[in-house]
Design a protein around this motif. Sequence first.
Motif, short mmCIF file in Angstrom:
data_model
loop_
_atom_site.label_atom_id
_atom_site.label_comp_id
_atom_site.label_asym_id
_atom_site.label_seq_id
_atom_site.Cartn_x
_atom_site.Cartn_y
_atom_site.Cartn_z
N ARG A 256 91.02 96.66 56.02
CA ARG A 256 91.43 97.86 56.73
C ARG A 256 92.91 97.78 57.10
O ARG A 256 93.67 98.75 56.95
N LEU A 257 93.35 96.62 57.60
CA LEU A 257 94.75 96.45 58.01
C LEU A 257 95.68 96.51 56.79
O LEU A 257 96.77 97.07 56.86
N THR A 258 95.22 95.98 55.67
CA THR A 258 96.02 96.02 54.45
C THR A 258 96.19 97.45 53.95
O THR A 258 97.27 97.84 53.51
N VAL A 259 95.15 98.24 54.04
CA VAL A 259 95.22 99.64 53.62
C VAL A 259 96.21 100.40 54.49
O VAL A 259 97.03 101.19 54.00
N VAL A 260 96.17 100.16 55.80
CA VAL A 260 97.10 100.81 56.73
C VAL A 260 98.53 100.42 56.40
O VAL A 260 99.45 101.25 56.40
N TRP A 261 98.73 99.14 56.09
CA TRP A 261 100.08 98.66 55.76
C TRP A 261 100.60 99.31 54.48
O TRP A 261 101.76 99.72 54.40
N VAL A 262 99.74 99.43 53.46
CA VAL A 262 100.14 100.06 52.19
C VAL A 262 100.52 101.52 52.42
O VAL A 262 101.52 102.02 51.88
N ILE A 263 99.74 102.22 53.22
CA ILE A 263 100.07 103.62 53.54
C ILE A 263 101.42 103.69 54.24
O ILE A 263 102.24 104.57 53.97
#
Length: 367
Positions: free
Chosen positions: A73-80
């Motif tokens: 979840r944190l990785t997805v937020v970072w990519v966005i």
Amino acid sequence: SQGIIERDETPMEKEIARLHRVDFEFSDIFYFCRKGFEAIVEDEVTQRFSSEELLSWNLLTRTNVNFRYISLRLTVVWVIGVIVRYCFLLPLRFTLAAIGITSMIVGTTVVGQLPNSSVKNYLSEVVHLTCSRILVRALSGTIYYHNKENRPQKGGICVANHTSPIDAIILTNDGCYAMVGQVHGGLMGVIQRATVKACPHVWFERSEIKDRHLVTKRLREHVADKSKLPILIFPEGTCINNTSVMMFKKGSFEIGGTIYPVAIKYDPQFGDAFWNSSKYNIVSYLLRIMTSWAIVCNVWYLPPMVREEDEDAVHFANRVRSAIALQGGLTELPWDGGLKRAKVKDTFKEEQQKNYSKMLVRNGSIG
């Protein structure tokens, strides 16, 4: 202790007195060995030239080398966040920066053609303020100015702690200043040559900047003219991270005139404004700044200070530095920021040797 080790701040004389009373003993070297190990394990100087560690991740750079809290979840937020910062914010900010720089060059060049008058000075200030505010928008800058009644006045000297090259833009967003610095080439040189036509900035050639007497003379002439804008000087001489204030060079305090201290403190949660010039060139630094979330900082204008009759320049500089550190919540360090690139002077080592020899003489163990 907030560091890696717990330091014993006991003076050398008391520390060694615990070991013996009079004569030199071989065990004395353990005091110096321990101090050396403390400096190696946690050097209070070099750590001021690296970005401060954050208590929580700001989705910009990793602050935990172990990466223990990474999740999908944190990785997805970072990519966005990367997509937003690089694909939307960066082009917009670059466009605004280009508009601001172009407007500065064109505007100051046009104003510089006018004869010296109050109208020219007014138009020059309008151009500088407008372009500086465009550049602050290019950084998504949110700046809080406190105690505006203490803002630097004409004929004075504004001194501030130095964290980043954008410090000057942060300050000129709220008022006009005469800049002091070395003549550069490239785009910076074009800007310098254009702005000096409209405003009495003080630019020095590389050979002139080494002549301290010439620098002092030109600055005194500027300060003596009460119609000229206040000079903006960063006495540390180099960028220090957002946690500390290091030694102020005394030259700025030998000029005379009123000193207007200013404390600048950035909020690292939205973007790291510190420039580690030993690690990043100016292009890499600006790219990192313009891809951060925003530049948020507080600026405090402190009451003006004047040098007392029996006060030398060094003590006056230390008094001003203490006031800035106290207001900005910064750690005050006596070290020269030049240690960022230079070796420790022999005089610092000799001072410890002299202190120890005085102890031996006073105790009657030699001579």
